[in-house]
Design a protein around this motif. Structure first.
Motif: not given
Length: 482
Positions: A202-203, A264-265, A363-365, A434-436
């Motif tokens: 994932d990206k 996240t940011p 990015f999240v991944g 991912y934050f969660d």
């Protein structure tokens, strides 16, 4: 008395071959014609033929009897290679394995097609394939509680944290040596356990319609403020015909995407952040008020599609394809969905803008499309065989291409087409989890999604959103730490 018993009544060592005449006479009624042959009542030509025939018959019986101490009736012919193979084929027992994925749309279809190909090559293994979409996570929670998980299932980013104790160790599988080094830490642990097969990596960031941005002379935003300015421009200049952001809110999870992307940011990626407090349980949830209001403002200011609470994920891709929206909070996979509607779509892909001053886009991944095997599967070998089929480079490539993402398997080359230039352009941008998955206990995803829907519907305020988050965060953390 049979020939075999007569000749071999004694032990094998005492068995003697009789003279030809004796042999022929011992045949008795079984070869009466030979008596006539010795009496000269048949022609020589016939004698030669029939005598030869009976000698051969007798010889077979004699050799068979003299080759064993057992009675002839107990002697069975040796199985040929063909017989053994046929027996093995006949005794293979058909099995059924259950397979479940969180994938939707085109990605789910690709997984289903590969499963169909697997059953063609393995007709004794029946596959019950399930892709329930938005209900997947809740279904899996029920199955975990009853310890009745599918034989094979996707872990949607939670291989180690949520599903780890339910997964079989796949380290003995041949494909493990082909895992890409980048994704390996996400699906293995320091003890060497391999939790799942990652078919891609994932990206995720933000997909956008390049024609829409060009039409309204908008540069790709790098900060959240710039993105809101772009949204205002699009809404105003389009007269409301183009929604700056489109969200299939009735599917629930697209709402959660917004919070997972921007938490996240807002709280974790800047030099000064709240990571430690979120991890140790001391986070001040009053700080969530601002975040909840940011989301509510998207709708109040007209930046979201008006039908956000009834639209589906498929509507998001369609809106992007038709130029009815500018930005979508998904990975590049949504672009592939949109191109099914409009092959001429000019789409772009960008990182998630920063929010805190001095921070940079991200990015999240992590995990994307995976297969894990239940450790309690009653057909674990068949399940592993199914997973190994997807690890073939050609199959892993199909999955990665459907998501326009790098493959999780070495040797599976993925041509991302027009998106390749964006991956190259942003190759040095940080990819954060991912934050969660890092900061919230299991179960908080549903809380974010539901409260997001409620605040859009006007059922709760930003303050109530924060209060609900705090309450569930505290409750779920206590459940985990017990």
């Amino acid at each position: 008395m049979s020939i075999q018993v007569e000749l071999c009544r004694k032990s094998q060592s005492e068995c003697r071959y009789p003279s030809l005449k004796t042999l022929l006479l011992m045949l008795g009624y079984e070869c009466k014609q030979l008596q006539n042959i010795f009496e000269g009542k048949r022609k020589m030509k016939s004698i030669k033929f029939q005598a030869t025939l009976c000698v051969l018959i007798a010889a077979v019986g004699i050799l068979s009897a003299c080759g064993s101490n057992k009675p002839a009736a107990d002697i069975k012919p040796a199985a040929t290679t063909e017989t053994k193979q046929e027996d093995k084929k006949d005794t293979a027992k058909p099995v059924t394995i259950s397979v479940a994925t969180n994938a939707i749309g085109e990605q789910a279809k690709v997984l289903q097609t590969i499963a169909d190909n697997f059953t063609k090559e393995n007709p004794t293994i029946k596959v019950e394939f399930s892709a329930p979409g938005k209900d997947y996570e809740n279904i899996m929670k029920v199955k975990m509680a009853s310890n009745d998980l599918p034989d094979v299932f996707s872990t949607h980013g939670w291989a180690k944290i949520r599903y780890g104790q339910y997964l079989a160790d796949l380290k003995d599988q041949a494909w493990v040596g082909a895992l890409d080094d980048v994704i390996k830490p996400a699906v293995t642990d320091d003890k060497g356990k391999v939790y799942v097969l990652p078919m891609d990596q994932d990206k995720s960031g933000i997909a956008y319609n390049a024609d829409v941005l060009e039409k309204y002379n908008i540069a790709v935003p790098k900060t959240y403020d710039q993105m809101m300015q772009a949204a205002e421009t699009i809404k105003t200049k389009s007269g409301g015909t183009v929604a700056p952001f489109h969200m299939g809110g009735s599917d629930n999870w697209p709402v959660g995407q917004y919070f997972d992307y921007f938490a996240t940011p807002l709280y974790a990626s800047a030099a000064t952040n709240n990571s430690a407090q979120l991890l140790d349980g001391t986070f001040d949830w009053n700080n969530w008020d601002k975040f909840a209001q940011m989301f509510a403002d998207l709708y109040k200011k007209g930046y979201l599609n008006k039908d956000v609470l009834t639209a589906k994920y498929s509507d998001d891709a369609k809106a992007l394809a038709e130029g009815k929206t500018a930005f979508l909070f998904y990975g590049a996979y949504v672009i592939e969905e949109a191109k099914k509607v409009n092959p001429q779509l000019k789409a772009g892909f960008m990182p998630i803008p920063s929010i805190v001053e001095g921070d940079s886009p991200t990015f999240v991944g992590g995990e994307k499309t995976t297969w894990g095997v239940s450790k309690d599967s009653k057909n674990i070998e068949a399940a592993k065989k199914f997973v190994a089929f997807y690890a073939k480079p050609e199959n892993a490539q199909l999955v990665a291409v459907s998501n326009a993402l790098p493959s999780g398997i070495k040797g599976a080359k993925v041509d991302a087409g027009d998106l390749s230039k964006y991956y190259e352009q942003y190759k040095d941008v940080r990819v954060l989890p991912y934050f969660d998955r890092v900061f919230l206990p299991n179960g908080m995803w549903d809380v974010m999604c539901k409260n997001g829907q409620d605040i859009i519907a006007g059922g709760i305020t930003a303050k109530q959103f924060s209060e609900n988050m705090k309450k569930e965060y505290t409750r779920l953390r206590a459940t985990v730490t017990k």
